[in-house]
Design a protein around this motif. Structure first.
Motif, mmCIF file in Angstrom:
data_model
loop_
_atom_site.group_PDB
_atom_site.id
_atom_site.type_symbol
_atom_site.label_atom_id
_atom_site.label_comp_id
_atom_site.label_asym_id
_atom_site.label_seq_id
_atom_site.Cartn_x
_atom_site.Cartn_y
_atom_site.Cartn_z
ATOM 1 N N LEU A 59 -5.194 39.311 120.854
ATOM 2 C CA LEU A 59 -6.338 40.159 121.172
ATOM 3 C C LEU A 59 -6.410 40.515 122.660
ATOM 4 O O LEU A 59 -7.057 41.486 123.034
ATOM 5 C CB LEU A 59 -7.640 39.466 120.759
ATOM 6 C CG LEU A 59 -7.747 39.047 119.295
ATOM 7 C CD1 LEU A 59 -9.018 38.247 119.065
ATOM 8 C CD2 LEU A 59 -7.677 40.246 118.377
ATOM 9 N N HIS B 255 -8.950 44.711 119.418
ATOM 10 C CA HIS B 255 -9.444 44.191 120.696
ATOM 11 C C HIS B 255 -10.977 44.158 120.562
ATOM 12 O O HIS B 255 -11.631 45.192 120.728
ATOM 13 C CB HIS B 255 -8.989 45.088 121.845
ATOM 14 C CG HIS B 255 -9.373 44.583 123.194
ATOM 15 N ND1 HIS B 255 -8.884 43.394 123.710
ATOM 16 C CD2 HIS B 255 -10.202 45.086 124.134
ATOM 17 C CE1 HIS B 255 -9.390 43.206 124.915
ATOM 18 N NE2 HIS B 255 -10.206 44.208 125.197
ATOM 19 N N ASN C 81 -3.130 45.820 122.814
ATOM 20 C CA ASN C 81 -4.432 45.737 122.159
ATOM 21 C C ASN C 81 -5.553 46.216 123.077
ATOM 22 O O ASN C 81 -6.476 46.901 122.628
ATOM 23 C CB ASN C 81 -4.698 44.316 121.683
ATOM 24 C CG ASN C 81 -3.747 43.899 120.598
ATOM 25 O OD1 ASN C 81 -2.536 43.933 120.790
ATOM 26 N ND2 ASN C 81 -4.263 43.512 119.463
ATOM 27 N N ILE C 82 -5.470 45.850 124.343
ATOM 28 C CA ILE C 82 -6.505 46.287 125.291
ATOM 29 C C ILE C 82 -6.504 47.803 125.395
ATOM 30 O O ILE C 82 -7.533 48.457 125.204
ATOM 31 C CB ILE C 82 -6.284 45.653 126.683
ATOM 32 C CG1 ILE C 82 -6.499 44.148 126.626
ATOM 33 C CG2 ILE C 82 -7.224 46.287 127.708
ATOM 34 C CD1 ILE C 82 -6.070 43.416 127.884
ATOM 35 N N SER D 162 -13.494 42.235 127.865
ATOM 36 C CA SER D 162 -12.024 42.278 127.935
ATOM 37 C C SER D 162 -11.515 41.267 128.950
ATOM 38 O O SER D 162 -10.506 40.596 128.731
ATOM 39 C CB SER D 162 -11.534 43.678 128.329
ATOM 40 O OG SER D 162 -11.805 44.612 127.319
#
Length: 155
Positions: A53, A102, A58-59, A41
């Motif tokens: 992303l 993600h 998304n995270i 990440s």
């Protein structure tokens, strides 16, 4: 020279956030704050921060949805090689239909199933860890003059 400067800025940011998560991990023995997917990440947040992303929505939701996918499979089907693949496939499906893809989160069902994790893993490790990454990414990128997030946080 710009590539080297940008790469160093991204590397320092990734190092700093993972150092923070590592520190929290060492403070508390009950919950794990540091998982491999968080390293991935950080690559997105620090190096391609304008990508969809890498955006906060998304995270956060990618990590939560994929973790819950693994927990669902573990709870209702079990833990075997079929289940691990099914957990990842389910996570991909759910992230795609919710528009919260993600890629690093794709590893979470594997972590959940192989680690026999519980719901506390979802809301402590994945939710709080994701929030730390997001807040760190916002602050750090602002300090170094980068626009992040590129849209509303949970657009």
């Amino acid at each position: 020279m710009k590539v080297i400067k940008d790469s160093l800025i991204a590397a320092v940011g990734g190092f700093s956030c993972i150092l923070l998560l590592s520190y929290l991990n060492n403070l508390q023995n009950i919950y794990v704050w540091l998982i491999p997917s968080f390293g991935a990440s950080m690559v997105l947040v620090m190096s391609v921060h304008k990508s969809d992303l890498a955006q906060p929505k998304n995270i956060f939701f990618g990590h939560i949805i994929s973790g819950l996918s693994g927990l669902f499979v573990l709870s209702f089907i079990g833990s075997n090689i079929f289940c691990i693949g099914f957990g990842v496939g389910l996570a991909i499906f759910l992230m795609m239909i919710t528009k919260t893809v993600h890629p690093p989160a794709g590893g979470n069902p594997i972590i959940v199933i192989l680690g026999d994790q519980t719901l506390s893993f979802i809301y402590i490790t994945l939710a709080l860890g994701s929030l730390i990454i997001i807040v760190f990414g916002i602050i750090y990128n602002k300090l170094v003059g980068k626009e992040y997030p590129i849209n509303k946080i949970f657009k």
